[in-house]
Design a protein around this motif. Sequence first.
Motif, mmCIF file in Angstrom:
data_model
loop_
_atom_site.group_PDB
_atom_site.id
_atom_site.type_symbol
_atom_site.label_atom_id
_atom_site.label_comp_id
_atom_site.label_asym_id
_atom_site.label_seq_id
_atom_site.Cartn_x
_atom_site.Cartn_y
_atom_site.Cartn_z
ATOM 1 N N TRP A 37 -3.730 1.913 -6.982
ATOM 2 C CA TRP A 37 -4.557 1.967 -5.779
ATOM 3 C C TRP A 37 -5.892 2.664 -6.036
ATOM 4 O O TRP A 37 -5.947 3.699 -6.682
ATOM 5 C CB TRP A 37 -3.795 2.680 -4.659
ATOM 6 N N ASP A 45 6.661 -0.306 8.796
ATOM 7 C CA ASP A 45 6.751 -0.587 10.225
ATOM 8 C C ASP A 45 5.688 -1.606 10.647
ATOM 9 O O ASP A 45 5.978 -2.572 11.356
ATOM 10 C CB ASP A 45 6.557 0.730 10.991
ATOM 11 N N CYS A 63 9.510 -1.324 -0.255
ATOM 12 C CA CYS A 63 10.457 -0.427 0.420
ATOM 13 C C CYS A 63 10.283 1.042 0.074
ATOM 14 O O CYS A 63 11.193 1.853 0.307
ATOM 15 C CB CYS A 63 11.882 -0.846 0.062
ATOM 16 N N GLY A 64 9.156 1.414 -0.537
ATOM 17 C CA GLY A 64 8.912 2.829 -0.754
ATOM 18 C C GLY A 64 9.078 3.315 -2.180
ATOM 19 O O GLY A 64 8.704 4.441 -2.478
ATOM 20 N N ALA A 79 16.314 -0.722 8.657
ATOM 21 C CA ALA A 79 16.079 0.049 9.882
ATOM 22 C C ALA A 79 14.667 -0.179 10.407
ATOM 23 O O ALA A 79 14.455 -0.310 11.620
ATOM 24 C CB ALA A 79 16.331 1.532 9.620
ATOM 25 N N CYS A 80 13.676 -0.227 9.500
ATOM 26 C CA CYS A 80 12.300 -0.502 9.930
ATOM 27 C C CYS A 80 12.232 -1.863 10.614
ATOM 28 O O CYS A 80 11.562 -2.024 11.648
ATOM 29 C CB CYS A 80 11.343 -0.488 8.736
ATOM 30 N N GLY A 99 0.834 -1.189 0.000
ATOM 31 C CA GLY A 99 0.000 0.000 0.000
ATOM 32 C C GLY A 99 0.874 1.246 0.000
ATOM 33 O O GLY A 99 2.100 1.180 -0.111
ATOM 34 N N ALA A 149 16.643 1.303 4.169
ATOM 35 C CA ALA A 149 15.416 1.833 4.770
ATOM 36 C C ALA A 149 14.621 0.708 5.431
ATOM 37 O O ALA A 149 14.165 0.833 6.569
ATOM 38 C CB ALA A 149 14.575 2.532 3.696
ATOM 39 N N THR A 168 14.688 -3.517 12.055
ATOM 40 C CA THR A 168 15.405 -3.455 13.327
ATOM 41 C C THR A 168 14.519 -2.842 14.401
ATOM 42 O O THR A 168 14.404 -3.365 15.516
ATOM 43 C CB THR A 168 16.689 -2.609 13.166
ATOM 44 N N ALA A 169 13.888 -1.725 14.067
ATOM 45 C CA ALA A 169 13.011 -1.063 15.034
ATOM 46 C C ALA A 169 11.838 -1.958 15.422
ATOM 47 O O ALA A 169 11.281 -1.836 16.515
ATOM 48 C CB ALA A 169 12.504 0.261 14.466
ATOM 49 N N ARG A 219 6.442 -5.445 11.986
ATOM 50 C CA ARG A 219 6.017 -5.894 13.319
ATOM 51 C C ARG A 219 5.128 -7.145 13.221
ATOM 52 O O ARG A 219 5.261 -8.088 14.012
ATOM 53 C CB ARG A 219 5.265 -4.776 14.055
ATOM 54 N N ASP A 254 5.062 2.925 2.369
ATOM 55 C CA ASP A 254 5.556 4.101 3.095
ATOM 56 C C ASP A 254 6.102 3.621 4.433
ATOM 57 O O ASP A 254 5.859 2.478 4.847
ATOM 58 C CB ASP A 254 4.401 5.082 3.304
ATOM 59 N N PRO A 255 6.830 4.492 5.161
ATOM 60 C CA PRO A 255 7.452 4.062 6.411
ATOM 61 C C PRO A 255 6.484 3.489 7.441
ATOM 62 O O PRO A 255 6.823 2.539 8.149
ATOM 63 C CB PRO A 255 8.123 5.349 6.915
ATOM 64 N N VAL A 256 5.275 4.037 7.532
ATOM 65 C CA VAL A 256 4.316 3.525 8.510
ATOM 66 C C VAL A 256 3.861 2.114 8.117
ATOM 67 O O VAL A 256 3.767 1.218 8.957
ATOM 68 C CB VAL A 256 3.104 4.474 8.645
ATOM 69 N N VAL A 288 13.082 6.635 11.087
ATOM 70 C CA VAL A 288 13.690 5.299 10.976
ATOM 71 C C VAL A 288 14.062 5.022 9.520
ATOM 72 O O VAL A 288 15.170 4.568 9.212
ATOM 73 C CB VAL A 288 12.717 4.223 11.507
ATOM 74 N N TYR A 289 13.128 5.302 8.633
ATOM 75 C CA TYR A 289 13.330 5.032 7.202
ATOM 76 C C TYR A 289 14.549 5.789 6.658
ATOM 77 O O TYR A 289 15.438 5.211 6.021
ATOM 78 C CB TYR A 289 12.062 5.458 6.462
#
Lengths: 252, 252, 252, 252
Positions: free
Chosen positions: D16, A46, A35-36, A96-97, A12, A93, A99-100, A50, A41-43, B88-89
Motif C-alpha cells: 500500500w 463491512d 478477511c484481515g 459475521a461481517c 485495503g 470473521a 451477516t451484519a 454492504r 480490516d473490519p470496517v 462483529v469481526y
Amino acid sequence: VRIDLNADLGEGFGVWRLGDDDALLDVVSSANVACGFHAGDPVTMDRVCRAAAARAVAVGAQVSYRDLVGFGRRRIDVEPEELRCDVVYQLGALHACATAAGTRVSYVKPHGALYNVAAEDARQADAVAAAVASVDPALALLGLPGSEHQTAAARHGLRFVTEAFADRAYLADGRLVPRSHDHAVLRDPDEIAARVLRLVRDGVIDTIDGARISVEAQSICVHGDTPGAVAIAERVRTELTAAGVQVAPFTA
Amino acid sequence: VRIDLNADLGEGFGVWRLGDDDALLDVVSSANVACGFHAGDPVTMDRVCRAAAARAVAVGAQVSYRDLVGFGRRRIDVEPEELRCDVVYQLGALHACATAAGTRVSYVKPHGALYNVAAEDARQADAVAAAVASVDPALALLGLPGSEHQTAAARHGLRFVTEAFADRAYLADGRLVPRSHDHAVLRDPDEIAARVLRLVRDGVIDTIDGARISVEAQSICVHGDTPGAVAIAERVRTELTAAGVQVAPFTA
Amino acid sequence: VRIDLNADLGEGFGVWRLGDDDALLDVVSSANVACGFHAGDPVTMDRVCRAAAARAVAVGAQVSYRDLVGFGRRRIDVEPEELRCDVVYQLGALHACATAAGTRVSYVKPHGALYNVAAEDARQADAVAAAVASVDPALALLGLPGSEHQTAAARHGLRFVTEAFADRAYLADGRLVPRSHDHAVLRDPDEIAARVLRLVRDGVIDTIDGARISVEAQSICVHGDTPGAVAIAERVRTELTAAGVQVAPFTA
Amino acid sequence: VRIDLNADLGEGFGVWRLGDDDALLDVVSSANVACGFHAGDPVTMDRVCRAAAARAVAVGAQVSYRDLVGFGRRRIDVEPEELRCDVVYQLGALHACATAAGTRVSYVKPHGALYNVAAEDARQADAVAAAVASVDPALALLGLPGSEHQTAAARHGLRFVTEAFADRAYLADGRLVPRSHDHAVLRDPDEIAARVLRLVRDGVIDTIDGARISVEAQSICVHGDTPGAVAIAERVRTELTAAGVQVAPFTA
C-alpha cells in the motif's frame, strides 16, 4: 449461457486502498473479500459486504497466510493444523461481517501464496478444505481445475468451482505461464475479451505456443488493482453481455 | 439454587500462555474466550473451544480493542462504527472456531479497557450491542448491572446477564473499589468463597466500609491468571457445590 | 581459559513472558535480545537492556522473520532485499533501546527459522550480513561454524563468532542432530556440564554415535525457556567457573 | 531569507502507498519518515531514506502510537514509560535505515494523535522528549510553538523547531482552526502560496476572522496525500524560490 466473474475485493487496510472496489463490484458477480490476514480490516470488510449485498454480488472469503506486510504473497511454512485454524478464523470473521451486512459467505478462495502452494501441496490443500467443511459444508471452494484444491474439496465433500484467468497466458498443459515470463500477462482489452468469450462459449483457450486447449471454468477471474485492469474487466463484461452471455454468481 | 461461574480463557498468543486454561475449565461454567484482538490466536481459540465443548462449558466471545501489545487494557478512542465492525469481526471469528469445535458462541463479554469504557460510555456500549444484535440477536451480553452495557443491550433487544466479581471489594453504591486502592482485590480464599456463597444465596455483599448491599448477579467472574487465582476459583466452586448450589451456564 | 555463554532473552511480548530473563542474565555473558519481530516489545527490550547493562552482559540483536504468532519458527520466503531491510530495522530499534539503557549492541544472532534457513541459504545469509555491515561494520555475527552465515560474514568483512549448543546432540559431521530425533536434546545437567567443560578446554564433543569430533566454539548457547533449562544453564556456569574457566563476553 | 519545508513521507505499508513520495521529495527540505507504528515498513523506509539522501533532504523520525489500522489517528491511553520506549524503538529503527542509506536522522516529529495529545499533555510530551534525549541529545524536536512539546524539549535540553501549516486556517490565538470547521483547510494554491510567503518574510498570518497575528515558524508543513496537495506544495516552493527565499533543511 451463463458465467460467473470473480475478483479480489476489499484489499485495503485502514486508510490504505488497493484497486477500485466500487467499479469492480459493478462488473463481477462474485467478490473474493479479503478477511484481515493479508488485507482487509473490519470496517473495509463491512463496507464491501454492504456494497456487494446492494448489487446482489455473491461474497466469498479470500483467505490467506497471516502476512499483512507481504500481502500474503510469501510462502510461509505453516503446519496444516495451524492453517486449518487460520482459515476457520478468517471465514468466520467474514461470515459475521456478511451477516451484519445482510448477505452471507457462499464460497472460499485462497489468496496469493496460499493459492499457489495449496494448489500443489496436498497437506495445505487438505487443511483449507477441512476448515471450510468444518464451518459450513454447503460452502464452495473456488480454484484451479486439476489442482490439489480440487482433490481436497472432493475428499471433504465440498463443491469445487473451477476458474480461469482472463488476463493470463496458458501453457499447452493447461497451467498458467509463470509471471516471470515476458508474456505471462495479457494487456490488450480486445484480445482478452475475445478470449474470455471463446472460453465461455466453446470451452477453449489459445495457448502461448499457438495450440488450442479445452479449459473447464465455471468462473472467470478478473483483476482490478490498476485503472487499466478495471477497464479490461468492464470490457470483458460488456463483451459477454453483448454476446448474450449472462453474468451471474455460480452460487445462483 | 444455581449460579454461573465465568472466567477469561485462551488469553495466550502463539507460544505465549497466560493462566491455566485447563484447570479453569474444570471450575467455570462459562468461558470468555479471547478472539485475537487483545490475545488469542486461531490455534489457541480452537484448543480452548474444544476443551470447553468436552466439558459442556458455555463459550462466550471476549471482544476487545485491537491491542495485542497492550493486552486490550488501554483506552483507544475508536469511533463507534469502527468498534461495531471490530466486534462483529471477533465474534464471527470465534463463532467459526466454536462451530468447528462442535460447540457455539452463546454470549459476548467485552474485555479490559473496552469493558470499563463501554460500561460508562453510551456510544461505545451501543456499538458493542449493535454488533452483537446484527450477528445473532439470540446472543446474550455479559456485564455490570446498571452499566451502559445493560442499557444498550435493552435498546437492541439483547438478553443482558449481570455479573459480580468474586475477588473484588465493593463500594457502598455497588461499584467496584478501584484497583488503585490497597484493598481493591481480596486474596483470602476463605473470605472470597464465603462472600460468593452469601451473594448467591442471599443476594448481598459486604462492602469495604462495612455496609451490606444488594447485588444482582447471574454470573460470578473468577480469575485464573496466577496459581493463587486458580486455587481461589477452585475453592469457590467447592464451597458452592458443598452448599448445594449448582454451577451451570446461565445459558442452560 | 575464557568462554562466552549466550542465551535468548526478552522473548516475551506485552503481558506475556517466556523464560526467566533475570535468572538467565546471572548466568550468561551475552544476551541475544529479541527485537520485536518474533517477540520483544519496546518495554521488554528496555527492561532487558537495562538488566544486561547492570550486569555487564553484552547485548546482541536477535533478529527474526516478522512472525509474532509463529514466534519466528516458520520459514518465510522473503526476498533478500526485504530481509536486509527487516534486519536493519530490528538492529536499529535494539540499538536505540540499548543506548537509552546505557549500553550498546555488539553483535547479531538470527533467530529460529531465520537461523536455520540462513545457515544453508547463501542469499538469505548474505542479506543478514549486508544489513549488519551497512549499519555498523564493527558488529559481530554469531552463528554456526561452517555455515553460510560464516561465509557471508567474511564476504562483508564482519567478525564471525562461532557457537556450540550446550544441550544438543551432534552428528559425526559436526551438524546438530535434528530435533525430530529422540535424543536430539540432552537433559541431564551432569552430562551437559561435563560436555561443555570438555568442549571449552579440549575443543571436542562426543557425537551421538560415540565418536569424538573437534568443534570450534567461541560461545556456548544455553537455554532458559523452562525451569529445568535455567537450572542446567546455572550448572554449566558453576562447572566452568569451578574449573577455572572465565565466563566473559566474546566482545570483551 | 531561508525556510524549511517539511512533509510526511513513507506512509505506505507493504503493497500500500499513500501519497507521492518522489514528487514531494522534490519539494521539501525535510522528510518526516514513518517508522512502522502507524505506517512505514522497513522496505519503504529504506526506499524513502535513499531517495531523501539522493536529494539532500533531511530525514526526521515521524513517531506514532502503535496503530496501523487506525493510522495513528486514535488517541491511545499509553503510559508515559511505555510511550518513551515506543519512541526510542521507532527512532532507532529509522536511524539504522538512514545509516544504511547513507544519511542520518536529524529530528523527530510526532504523528497524528500523538502530535495532538502530546501538544497538550505534559506527561506524553515529556515521554517523547525523554526518549529523544536518551538516544541522541543532538536531535531536534519539530512541533507547534507554545505547545507542551516545546516545554518538554527545553526541559530535556533538546533543540525545538517550530512549524506552521501551509494549508490550515488559524485562530486569533495562534491555534489551528479545528478540522471539524468548514474552513479549517485552505485549498486555493494562490492563497496558500501567498500566505506562506507572507509568513516567511513577515512572520505573520491572517486569521480566519480577519486578524493578522505573529507566528513563529522555522519550518512549514506541506501535505502530499492527494494529487491536489502535491500541486499546492509545488506551488508553495515555486513561489518561495521566485521571491528569493531559499528552501533548505533547518538542520543545515
